[in-house]
Design an enzyme around this catalytic site. Structure first.
Site, PDB file in Angstrom:
ATOM      1  N   ARG A  62      48.062  32.125  35.954  1.00 34.79           N
ATOM      2  CA  ARG A  62      48.286  32.718  37.275  1.00 34.79           C
ATOM      3  C   ARG A  62      48.364  31.639  38.335  1.00 34.79           C
ATOM      4  NH1 ARG A  62      46.291  38.188  37.263  1.00 34.79           N
ATOM      5  NH2 ARG A  62      46.127  38.303  39.516  1.00 34.79           N
ATOM      6  N   LYS A  97      45.027  42.025  44.746  1.00 38.67           N
ATOM      7  CA  LYS A  97      45.386  43.173  45.569  1.00 38.67           C
ATOM      8  C   LYS A  97      44.152  43.899  46.084  1.00 38.67           C
ATOM      9  CE  LYS A  97      48.519  44.547  42.612  1.00 38.67           C
ATOM     10  NZ  LYS A  97      49.404  45.439  41.874  1.00 38.67           N
ATOM     11  N   GLU A 116      51.958  47.125  39.307  1.00 37.66           N
ATOM     12  CA  GLU A 116      51.332  48.425  39.510  1.00 37.66           C
ATOM     13  C   GLU A 116      51.497  48.763  41.000  1.00 37.66           C
ATOM     14  OE1 GLU A 116      47.184  48.731  38.435  1.00 37.66           O
ATOM     15  OE2 GLU A 116      47.114  50.821  39.112  1.00 37.66           O
TER      16      GLU A 116
END
Ligand code: ATP
Ligand code: MG
Length: 568
Positions: free
Chosen positions: A260, A270, A34
């Site tokens: 992850r 982020k 994104e």
């Protein structure tokens, strides 16, 4: 795949799919960031996996921006992300895509669901929808609008698109099962109204599709075969499959989840990284302390070291924490072989060689790499006045201190044995400001013809030749291994000493000609990289990438090895 590559469950899945003939057109993956921030080292894991699997199986990997959230997305992130993926060494060829390019087709898919009676427009508020959703232990309740007739749903959905309603007034929901054990299946919202300009589509749309709806259908439109994502999407997979199964899509992708990357002493989110930048804790996204790819690049990490790191940490389905040392270990391994050696003094202490002629100057041979003669030699100037590292002198030295002390003899790397005869102090402060020493001219080059040994070898620079530079030394960004641990405020454990700036460093003259981005080992001090942003001809700036594992590894005269750095 060669025999030395460790295998992992994704390879096994792909091997099996190929064997069963499920991928007649080859395998196809994608990396779907994104554009709401810069990429971090966690993303590198996903990039290396997606692009890596495609390369290994001669398939394709797309770069697709998942840009359905107009509030936070920006072209500057789109550009930075492309730079970072390219820098890491991967190529999406002509397959750069944007989910926002599919808005019209996604709208069409939504209409298709409505027409099948599998989606409805809900008039409840976001809060009511949440209340009706139920909990993990209680089923949800059907919305009173769940059975709106198809024609009315179609009319309302088109009017939502036309901008006839306010933000939040209506949403489109998939009609699945309000009693499903998996909360994601309880009639999830698939479209919402947001009167916000989108960085690419401007004001063309005031309704935007939700992540789950967009992701699977974008994969299907791009003929992605293996949709690899992190574990938090595992519970979304039934929904992913439901959309694909209920719509007439051009292909049938499958989603697989992996754990992850969590890295100690930093944060990989982020949202938090944005906060560090915006609150001024960091100099920017590329601050060399940041776990972002741009920060790591500026610090001096190589793309190869990051790819190697991603390979070494492996791929599993269990949440794992990776020791902060692993990344350092990988770059040390690389630079111990590849980085030319130089001398620099971070905290200088003046040394005068009393028995060396005042105006004499010698150019001494120094190896660029002690174990690799192919890297050649260079000339290092030597003269009467030198600087050594302040830490390399101690007045009341214990026996085990093998560096310089009154009456003791040490070797100056590539030069002479010197003995300290006198300590000069500042009259007022009493601080040691100068050492008066003598050298043994017979030890030129660093060894004594009489076979006498010294225990310590020091780095040094010649006062009249050295150039002044700034060195930036980094420590962990956080003082806690997991800053996100529940019982603490993550920002309270930012390490206040994560950056130390030393303005009075002195470097070998030729280091002042370095190209920004060039890497060196400063002997006994660590690996350094010429800063790409702040480097000036009259003020060189070096970032320390990583220390040497054993700072005081003994360096011998014959040029034999400082110990192999960083072996575990
Ligand atoms: P963040 O939480 O930092 O915002 P994100 O997952 O929301 O991360 P995206 O831009 O959506 O960020 O991520 C793109 C891809 O990178 C996703 O497929 C995601 O699974 C993967 N990814 C993100 N963070 C990690 C991580 N720490 N380890 C492995 N993969 C990750
Ligand atoms: Mg995300």
């Amino acid at each position: 795949m060669d025999n030395t590559t460790p295998t992992h469950f994704v390879r096994k899945i792909i091997d099996d799919d190929i064997r069963q003939g499920r991928c007649p057109d080859g395998i196809h993956t994608r990396f779907p960031p994104e554009p709401n921030g810069f990429l971090h080292i966690g993303h590198a894991k996903a990039i290396c996996l997606n692009f890596g699997m495609a390369a290994e199986y001669r398939g394709k990997c797309n770069l697709r921006f998942d840009d359905t959230n107009p509030e936070k997305e920006d072209t500057k992130y789109v550009e930075a992300i492309q730079d970072d993926v390219r820098w890491l060494g991967f190529d999406w060829e002509d397959r750069l895509f944007f989910a926002s390019d599919y808005f019209a087709r996604l709208f069409g898919f939504a209409v298709e669901l409505i027409e099948q009676g599998k989606a409805y427009v809900d008039s409840m508020s976001a809060e009511q929808i949440r209340e009706y959703r139920g909990t993990l232990t209680e089923p949800g309740t059907d919305s009173p609008w769940r059975d709106r007739p198809v024609a009315e749903n179609l009319d309302l959905f088109h009017r939502m698109k036309a901008g006839e309603f306010a933000d939040g007034e209506l949403v489109l929901r998939a009609k699945i099962d309000m009693a499903a054990a998996n909360l994601n299946m309880r009639d999830p919202v698939i479209y919402r109204i947001r009167r916000t300009s989108h960085y690419r589509t401007g004001d063309d749309w005031c309704i935007y599709p939700m992540y789950d709806f967009t992701q699977c259908l974008s994969d299907a439109l791009e003929h992605v075969t293996h949709s690899l994502c992190s574990l938090e999407f595992e519970d979304h997979r039934p929904l992913y499959d439901w959309f694909i199964d209920n719509l007439d899509t051009p292909s049938r992708p499958r989603q697989y989840e992996f754990a992850r990357l969590n890295l100690e002493y930093t944060v990989l989110s982020k949202r938090k990284l944005i906060e560090l930048v915006e609150d001024g804790h960091m100099g920017g996204w590329d601050d060399p302390r940041m776990p972002t790819l741009s920060g790591l690049r500026r610090r001096g990490f190589t793309p190869g070291s990051i790819r190697e790191f991603c390979e070494r940490i492996g791929l599993t389905k269990n949440d794992t924490w990776i020791d902060a040392g692993v990344l350092e270990h990988v770059i040390r391994d690389e630079l111990s072989v590849a980085a030319p050696r130089r001398m620099a003094v971070l905290r200088p202490l003046k040394v005068v060689i009393d028995n060396y002629p005042d105006d004499k100057e010698e150019m001494l041979d120094a190896a660029n790499h002690p174990q690799d003669p192919s890297m050649g030699t260079r000339k290092v100037p030597f003269s009467k006045v030198l600087y050594i590292e302040r830490d390399d002198f101690m007045e009341d030295a214990p026996k085990k201190f093998f560096r310089l002390a009154p009456g003791r003899e040490v070797r100056l790397r590539y030069a002479y044995f010197i003995t300290c005869n006198e300590v000069v102090r500042d009259d007022k402060t009493g601080e040691v400001i100068e050492l008066r020493c003598s050298h043994d001219p017979a030890t030129r080059g660093g060894s004594a013809p009489d076979g006498r040994k010294v225990k310590g070898t020091l780095h040094w620079v010649s006062a009249g030749h050295a150039r002044r530079a700034q060195a930036r030394l980094y420590d962990r960004l956080f003082s806690a291994a997991n800053p996100d641990r529940g019982d603490q405020d993550w920002k309270s454990c930012i390490n206040p000493d994560s950056l130390e700036t030393l303005d009075g460093c002195l470097i070998e003259p030729d280091l002042a000609q370095a190209e920004p981005g060039q890497r060196f080992q400063f002997e006994r001090l660590g690996y350094f990289c010429a800063d790409r942003e702040d480097w000036r001809q009259d003020r060189p700036v070096f970032n320390r990438i990583v220390t040497l594992r054993d700072t005081w590894a003994k360096i011998t005269a014959a040029g034999s090895s400082p110990r192999r750095q960083g072996s575990r």
